[in-house]
Design an enzyme around this catalytic site. Structure first.
Site, short mmCIF file in Angstrom:
data_model
loop_
_atom_site.label_atom_id
_atom_site.label_comp_id
_atom_site.label_asym_id
_atom_site.label_seq_id
_atom_site.Cartn_x
_atom_site.Cartn_y
_atom_site.Cartn_z
N PRO A 155 -3.94 -21.58 -26.18
CA PRO A 155 -4.29 -22.86 -25.53
C PRO A 155 -4.16 -22.77 -24.01
O PRO A 155 -5.06 -23.19 -23.28
CB PRO A 155 -3.29 -23.85 -26.13
N TYR A 156 -3.04 -22.23 -23.55
CA TYR A 156 -2.81 -22.15 -22.11
C TYR A 156 -3.76 -21.18 -21.44
O TYR A 156 -4.41 -21.50 -20.43
CB TYR A 156 -1.36 -21.72 -21.85
N THR A 157 -3.89 -19.97 -21.99
CA THR A 157 -4.74 -18.96 -21.34
C THR A 157 -6.20 -19.38 -21.34
O THR A 157 -6.90 -19.16 -20.35
CB THR A 157 -4.60 -17.59 -22.01
#
Length: 282
Positions: A144-146
Site C-alpha cells: 500500500p505504501y510503496t
C-alpha cells in the site's frame, strides 16, 4: 518574502519543515487537523499561521486556498508532506485500508495541488512533494505504501512537465529512513495487523511479519536525522534551478542505482534472501 504552505505539519518531517522555514523568516501556513498541535511554535513565531486542513476534505482544502489566495503573496511554495504508512501481506489487507491510505497519500496530494495551482501559476511558485525511496522500489509487505509513493513519483513527473512552460517548478523529495516517530507507529501497526490475522494467514505470514518488525527496528537505528530532509527542502525552495529529485539517506543513491540497473530477477532474489524473509529472531 517567501510564503510556504506545509501539509501534515503537526509531527515528523512536517513539523521539522515548519520550524526550519520559520527560522528562515518565511511566512508559513501550517496545515494540521488539530489547531492546538503547534501552539508552542505559534507563540514564538508571528509569521506562522496555523490552518485546520485535512487533505482528504475538499471543503477544508478549498477554504484554505481561498484564504491564502486573498493575501498578498508573491513567492508561493506548496509542500505536500501529509502522508501515512501502512503495510502487511496483500492477501490480509482489506480494500478499505488501501483506500484510506490512497485518500491521504495520493488523492489528498492531488486535491491540495489542484486547489493551489492558480496561485502557483500566478506567482510562478514551486511544488515540493515529499515522496520516498519506496517510490522506486516495491518492498514485500509494504505494497500500500510503496504503490502510493510510486503514484506520487509519477504525478510529480507529469506535473513538472505540464508546468514547465508556465514557470512553476516541481520537485520530488525521496527520503530513505528518517528519524521520526513513524517507526514506532509502523511497529504498532504491524502488531495490530498480526493480531487480526486468521489462523491460516498467521501460519502463512506470521514469521514474515515478525521478521518485518525486527527489520523496522534495525532500519530505525540507521535512520538519518530529519535535518537531512529539511536542508534539502530549503535548497529546493531557494535554488534558482533545483534538481527534479532529491534522494536523501544512507546508501540511498546506491539503492536507487541498483533498482535501475539490476535485472528484475536479481532484485527479486535479493529481496527473497533479505531480512523480510528471514525467520523471526529468537
Amino acid at each position: 518574502m517567501k510564503h510556504v504552505l506545509i501539509t501534515g505539519a503537526s509531527t515528523g518531517i512536517g513539523f521539522a519543515l515548519t520550524k526550519s522555514c520559520l527560522e528562515q523568516g518565511y511566512t508559513v501556513w501550517a496545515c494540521v487537523r488539530k489547531l492546538e498541535a503547534l501552539k508552542d511554535l505559534k507563540d514564538k513565531y508571528p509569521t506562522l499561521h496555523v490552518i485546520r486542513m485535512d487533505v482528504t476534505s475538499n471543503e477544508e482544502v478549498v477554504a484554505a486556498a481561498n484564504i491564502i489566495s486573498q493575501q498578498s503573496v508573491k513567492d508561493f511554495v506548496l509542500i505536500n508532506n501529509a502522508g501515512i504508512a501502512l503495510g502487511g501481506p496483500i492477501e490480509a489487507m482489506n480494500l478499505k485500508e488501501w483506500r484510506n491510505l490512497f485518500e491521504v497519500n495520493v488523492f489528498g496530494l492531488l486535491q491540495v495541488t489542484q486547489a493551489f495551482l492558480p496561485l502557483l501559476r500566478k506567482t510562478k511558485g514551486r511544488v515540493i512533494n515529499i515522496g520516498s525511496i519506496s517510490g522506486r522500489m516495491s518492498s514485500p509487505f509494504l505494497a500500500p505504501y510503496t504503490s502510493s509513493k510510486h503514484a506520487v513519483r509519477a504525478i510529480s513527473d507529469s506535473l513538472r512537465r505540464e508546468l514547465r512552460s508556465l514557470g512553476v517548478k516541481v520537485i520530488l523529495i525521496e527520503p530513505g529512513p528518517i528519524k521520526t516517530d513513524i517507526w514506532d507507529k509502523s511497529i504498532a501497526q504491524s502488531e495490530k495487523l498480526e493480531a487480526q490475522l486468521t489462523p491460516e494467514l498467521q501460519e502463512v505470514y506470521g514469521d514474515a511479519i515478525n521478521s518485518l518488525k525486527s527489520a523496522v527496528t534495525d532500519v530505525a537505528k540507521n535512520a538519518v536525522p530529519v535535518s537531512y530532509v529539511t536542508n534539502k527542502v530549503l535548497q529546493a525552495i531557494t535554488l534558482p534551478n533545483p534538481y527534479p529529485y532529491y534522494l536523501i539517506g544512507k546508501n540511498i543513491h546506491f539503492q536507487a542505482w541498483l533498482m535501475k540497473l539490476l535485472p528484475v530477477r536479481v532484485v527479486d532474489a535479493i529481496f527473497a534472501r533479505g531480512f523480510r524473509f528471514q525467520k523471526a529472531r529468537k
